[in-house]
Scaffold this motif. Structure first.
Motif, mmCIF file in Angstrom:
data_model
loop_
_atom_site.group_PDB
_atom_site.id
_atom_site.type_symbol
_atom_site.label_atom_id
_atom_site.label_comp_id
_atom_site.label_asym_id
_atom_site.label_seq_id
_atom_site.Cartn_x
_atom_site.Cartn_y
_atom_site.Cartn_z
ATOM 1 N N LEU A 25 10.120 33.302 -7.695
ATOM 2 C CA LEU A 25 11.286 33.486 -8.554
ATOM 3 C C LEU A 25 12.586 33.368 -7.765
ATOM 4 C CD1 LEU A 25 10.083 36.349 -10.907
ATOM 5 C CD2 LEU A 25 10.129 33.883 -11.334
ATOM 6 N N SER A 26 12.581 33.766 -6.524
ATOM 7 C CA SER A 26 13.792 33.663 -5.705
ATOM 8 C C SER A 26 14.225 32.208 -5.539
ATOM 9 C CB SER A 26 13.575 34.315 -4.337
ATOM 10 O OG SER A 26 12.548 33.644 -3.630
ATOM 11 N N ASP A 27 13.300 31.275 -5.629
ATOM 12 C CA ASP A 27 13.639 29.856 -5.540
ATOM 13 C C ASP A 27 14.285 29.337 -6.822
ATOM 14 O OD1 ASP A 27 12.609 29.758 -2.973
ATOM 15 O OD2 ASP A 27 10.641 29.053 -3.637
ATOM 16 N N LEU A 28 14.098 30.049 -7.922
ATOM 17 C CA LEU A 28 14.650 29.609 -9.202
ATOM 18 C C LEU A 28 16.085 30.050 -9.404
ATOM 19 C CD1 LEU A 28 11.636 30.355 -11.545
ATOM 20 C CD2 LEU A 28 12.274 28.180 -10.507
ATOM 21 N N PHE A 29 16.469 31.187 -8.835
ATOM 22 C CA PHE A 29 17.807 31.731 -9.047
ATOM 23 C C PHE A 29 18.817 31.109 -8.086
ATOM 24 C CE2 PHE A 29 15.242 34.885 -11.179
ATOM 25 C CZ PHE A 29 15.971 35.078 -12.335
ATOM 26 N N ILE A 30 19.048 29.827 -8.296
ATOM 27 C CA ILE A 30 20.023 29.091 -7.499
ATOM 28 C C ILE A 30 20.964 28.368 -8.452
ATOM 29 C CG2 ILE A 30 18.542 28.802 -5.481
ATOM 30 C CD1 ILE A 30 17.832 26.031 -6.505
ATOM 31 N N GLY A 31 22.111 28.002 -7.991
ATOM 32 C CA GLY A 31 23.065 27.283 -8.838
ATOM 33 C C GLY A 31 23.500 28.125 -10.018
ATOM 34 N N ASN A 32 23.504 27.540 -11.213
ATOM 35 C CA ASN A 32 23.955 28.221 -12.424
ATOM 36 C C ASN A 32 22.851 28.975 -13.142
ATOM 37 O OD1 ASN A 32 26.583 27.326 -12.120
ATOM 38 N ND2 ASN A 32 26.176 25.421 -13.194
ATOM 39 N N PHE A 33 21.635 28.915 -12.651
ATOM 40 C CA PHE A 33 20.506 29.585 -13.292
ATOM 41 C C PHE A 33 20.590 31.078 -13.010
ATOM 42 C CE2 PHE A 33 16.052 30.971 -13.511
ATOM 43 C CZ PHE A 33 15.705 30.468 -14.747
ATOM 44 N N ARG A 34 20.847 31.903 -14.052
ATOM 45 C CA ARG A 34 21.038 33.333 -13.847
ATOM 46 C C ARG A 34 20.242 34.203 -14.802
ATOM 47 N NH1 ARG A 34 22.493 32.571 -9.205
ATOM 48 N NH2 ARG A 34 24.597 32.015 -8.732
ATOM 49 N N LYS A 35 19.526 33.630 -15.753
ATOM 50 C CA LYS A 35 18.786 34.438 -16.724
ATOM 51 C C LYS A 35 17.312 34.051 -16.714
ATOM 52 C CE LYS A 35 22.394 35.456 -20.016
ATOM 53 N NZ LYS A 35 22.750 35.472 -21.437
ATOM 54 N N LEU A 36 16.487 35.040 -17.057
ATOM 55 C CA LEU A 36 15.053 34.829 -17.097
ATOM 56 C C LEU A 36 14.494 35.609 -18.281
ATOM 57 C CD1 LEU A 36 12.423 33.897 -15.540
ATOM 58 C CD2 LEU A 36 12.450 36.186 -14.554
ATOM 59 N N LEU A 37 13.687 34.972 -19.099
ATOM 60 C CA LEU A 37 12.997 35.653 -20.191
ATOM 61 C C LEU A 37 11.556 35.844 -19.747
ATOM 62 C CD1 LEU A 37 12.687 36.712 -23.081
ATOM 63 C CD2 LEU A 37 12.202 34.367 -23.775
ATOM 64 N N TYR A 38 11.126 37.100 -19.699
ATOM 65 C CA TYR A 38 9.780 37.429 -19.240
ATOM 66 C C TYR A 38 8.984 37.943 -20.430
ATOM 67 C CZ TYR A 38 6.065 39.845 -16.719
ATOM 68 O OH TYR A 38 4.856 40.268 -16.268
ATOM 69 N N VAL A 39 7.898 37.261 -20.765
ATOM 70 C CA VAL A 39 7.011 37.686 -21.853
ATOM 71 C C VAL A 39 5.665 38.002 -21.234
ATOM 72 C CG1 VAL A 39 5.924 37.059 -24.026
ATOM 73 C CG2 VAL A 39 8.226 36.243 -23.510
ATOM 74 N N TYR A 40 5.265 39.270 -21.298
ATOM 75 C CA TYR A 40 4.017 39.701 -20.678
ATOM 76 C C TYR A 40 2.837 39.469 -21.598
ATOM 77 C CZ TYR A 40 0.473 42.706 -18.628
ATOM 78 O OH TYR A 40 -0.682 43.178 -18.104
ATOM 79 N N ASP A 41 2.974 39.814 -22.861
ATOM 80 C CA ASP A 41 1.862 39.711 -23.797
ATOM 81 C C ASP A 41 2.272 38.791 -24.945
ATOM 82 O OD1 ASP A 41 -0.143 39.984 -25.658
ATOM 83 O OD2 ASP A 41 -0.221 42.166 -25.557
ATOM 84 N N PHE A 42 1.834 37.564 -24.894
ATOM 85 C CA PHE A 42 2.238 36.582 -25.897
ATOM 86 C C PHE A 42 1.781 36.962 -27.302
ATOM 87 C CE2 PHE A 42 2.351 34.004 -22.012
ATOM 88 C CZ PHE A 42 3.620 33.505 -22.113
#
Length: 45
Positions: A25-42
């Motif tokens: 996840l640390s590799d994803l939070f670069i540039g303008n990417f600042r939000k993450l939607l986490y769904v544990y139980d679909f």
């Protein structure tokens, strides 16, 4: 983008799916990417 455990039963999502065991996840939070939607139980959301 979707990050998940690969499964043959996956639905056809319209987003690119990345293997959760290979993504940091640390590799994803670069540039303008600042939000993450986490769904544990679909089933229950």
């Amino acid at each position: 983008m979707r990050i998940a455990v690969p499964s043959e039963d996956d639905f056809d999502f319209e987003a690119k799916t990345l293997d959760a065991s290979k993504v940091r996840l640390s590799d994803l939070f670069i540039g303008n990417f600042r939000k993450l939607l986490y769904v544990y139980d679909f089933g229950d959301n």
